[in-house]
Design an enzyme around this catalytic site. Structure first.
Site, PDB file in Angstrom:
ATOM      1  N   SER A 128     -17.860  11.099 -17.492  1.00  0.00           N
ATOM      2  CA  SER A 128     -18.820  10.334 -16.764  1.00  0.00           C
ATOM      3  C   SER A 128     -19.001   8.799 -16.935  1.00  0.00           C
ATOM      4  O   SER A 128     -19.700   8.171 -16.215  1.00  0.00           O
ATOM      5  CB  SER A 128     -20.237  11.018 -16.529  1.00  0.00           C
ATOM      6  OG  SER A 128     -20.274  12.365 -15.902  1.00  0.00           O
ATOM      7  N   LYS A 131     -18.435   6.770 -14.058  1.00  0.00           N
ATOM      8  CA  LYS A 131     -19.393   6.365 -13.063  1.00  0.00           C
ATOM      9  C   LYS A 131     -19.859   4.752 -13.110  1.00  0.00           C
ATOM     10  O   LYS A 131     -20.364   4.187 -12.083  1.00  0.00           O
ATOM     11  CB  LYS A 131     -20.622   7.310 -13.043  1.00  0.00           C
ATOM     12  CG  LYS A 131     -20.439   8.679 -12.796  1.00  0.00           C
ATOM     13  CD  LYS A 131     -21.624   9.564 -12.754  1.00  0.00           C
ATOM     14  CE  LYS A 131     -21.611  11.029 -12.414  1.00  0.00           C
ATOM     15  NZ  LYS A 131     -20.610  11.775 -13.222  1.00  0.00           N
ATOM     16  N   SER A 185     -26.285  10.877 -14.541  1.00  0.00           N
ATOM     17  CA  SER A 185     -24.950  11.262 -14.304  1.00  0.00           C
ATOM     18  C   SER A 185     -24.864  12.469 -13.359  1.00  0.00           C
ATOM     19  O   SER A 185     -24.022  13.409 -13.375  1.00  0.00           O
ATOM     20  CB  SER A 185     -24.294  11.914 -15.567  1.00  0.00           C
ATOM     21  OG  SER A 185     -22.989  11.699 -15.754  1.00  0.00           O
ATOM     22  N   LYS A 290     -23.902   4.312 -20.564  1.00  0.00           N
ATOM     23  CA  LYS A 290     -23.618   5.263 -20.107  1.00  0.00           C
ATOM     24  C   LYS A 290     -22.913   6.440 -20.699  1.00  0.00           C
ATOM     25  O   LYS A 290     -22.319   6.021 -21.821  1.00  0.00           O
ATOM     26  CB  LYS A 290     -22.232   4.883 -19.003  1.00  0.00           C
ATOM     27  CG  LYS A 290     -22.023   6.102 -17.934  1.00  0.00           C
ATOM     28  CD  LYS A 290     -23.072   6.425 -16.881  1.00  0.00           C
ATOM     29  CE  LYS A 290     -23.002   7.701 -16.357  1.00  0.00           C
ATOM     30  NZ  LYS A 290     -23.351   8.898 -17.198  1.00  0.00           N
TER      31      LYS A 290
END
Length: 378
Positions: A128, A131, A185, A290
């Site tokens: 992720s 993203k 997420s 992140k």
């Protein structure tokens, strides 16, 4: 006298036999009752188990809400899976900080001086962390954040079969979808953002790869907007470039570092929390972050943070253990706090002495794009 005693004994036999029979009958009845009770309890257990295996889902059919119950298979027992880094032999790389991450990369954000480097040139699945590029494209495209988008079947994860709190038919603004995609997420949110880009998801993925080339991320390749595919790969060096650019966007800084947030989906309030608990810690000053996880990628984390008055970018990939990536960040911060103001050239290799940049690497190919393919949970 003998005849009288014999007669008495015979009479007692006829008296006791019915009593014994009655007792035996009662015992049999009690046993039968217990068996029936066990069968009833077993039936209840089976019924409860079947109910637990049913997933309640709300769909929109011809503009009307419809409740659908879908039977799901029981998940197989969890087994330890080898990540792409493990298969490539990165786990044999030792570093002076004893990090649990197979890959680590830290640099001074202002001077671009590399402070710590471990297998940073190897391209691995990034989960992720993908993203972050998704968010950068949405912000740079200046798409309307107040536009209401609808979650469709196309946004449902058919690759890893991960769950989502956003049912098919849920309606939410693009801004809120971006918020929970970056903060929590949320995979369907990321899928919907890519699908609603001009030209659709294919055009969005093309734009992701074009942006990577523009930023000089030569070890990077994207195939979706969520990171669920292990074919989304990058190196730590490339991801540091992405973090540096993404940090320039105020909205990305805010959305990635909010500890929690309440969004409205089809008029229903949903509370979401950040996947990185460090953002709520008073010991950290994090400007952007992140997280990511799939089996092939291991636990991943990218962060921009201020440490000892210096802005640094950290990248940890393929970490082992649920809290290991944040623990590695803590080890790195303590090491950075001990660094002297002036450090040696970043190309030097050495130990974790104060003021000495560290470079360690394994003899592996620069790109590892495929690994364990067992089902994972995002």
């Amino acid at each position: 006298m003998l005849k009288l005693a014999l007669a008495a004994a015979i009479s007692m036999m006829f008296v006791l036999e019915p009593a014994a029979a009655a007792t035996k009958h009662k015992g049999h009845a009690a046993a039968t009752k217990r068996v029936k009770a066990k069968r009833t309890n077993l039936a209840k257990v089976i019924a409860d188990d079947n109910r637990k295996r049913m997933v309640r889902r709300i769909e929109m059919v011809h503009g009307k809400r419809r409740v659908v119950y879908q039977r799901v298979r029981r998940a197989a027992p969890a087994v330890a899976m080898l990540s792409a880094g493990d298969i490539a032999g990165l786990s044999r790389t030792h570093d002076p900080l004893d990090l649990r991450s197979n890959v680590a990369y830290v640099l001074d954000q202002q001077s671009s001086e590399v402070l710590f480097e471990k297998n940073a040139a190897v391209a691995l699945p990034i989960a992720s962390i993908t993203k972050l590029m998704t968010g950068l494209l949405v912000v740079e495209a200046r798409q309307d954040l107040e536009e209401v988008l609808t979650i469709t079947e196309a946004d449902v994860d058919r690759h890893k079969f991960t769950s989502s709190r956003l049912p098919v038919g849920a309606r939410m603004t693009r801004g809120n979808l971006l918020h929970i995609a970056l903060m929590s997420s949320e995979n369907r949110a990321a899928a919907a953002l890519g699908r609603n880009y001009p030209g659709g998801i294919n055009a969005f993925v093309d734009a992701m790869n074009a942006k990577a080339r523009e930023l000089g991320m030569n070890d990077t390749h994207y195939v979706d907007s969520s990171g669920l595919s292990s074919q989304n790969i990058s190196s730590a060096r490339d991801l540091a470039k992405l973090v540096k650019v993404a940090h320039q966007e105020p909205l990305l800084r805010q959305y990635t570092t909010d500890p929690n947030y309440v969004v409205q989906a089809s008029g229903r309030a949903l509370q979401y929390h950040n996947t990185n608990y460090l953002v709520a810690s008073p010991d950290w000053n994090i400007g952007l972050q992140k997280t990511g996880f799939i089996n092939e990628a291991g636990r991943c984390l990218v962060m921009q943070a201020m440490i000892q008055g210096r802005n640094v970018i950290m990248v940890f990939l393929d970490s082992k253990g649920k809290q290991s990536r944040t623990a590695d960040a803590g080890r790195m911060r303590r090491w950075l706090e001990a660094l002297k103001p002036a450090s040696l050239p970043a190309s030097m290799s050495g130990t974790a002495a104060a003021g000495v940049p560290v470079t360690v690497s394994a003899a592996v190919p620069a790109s590892v794009s495929s690994a364990a393919t067992a089902p994972v949970v995002q």
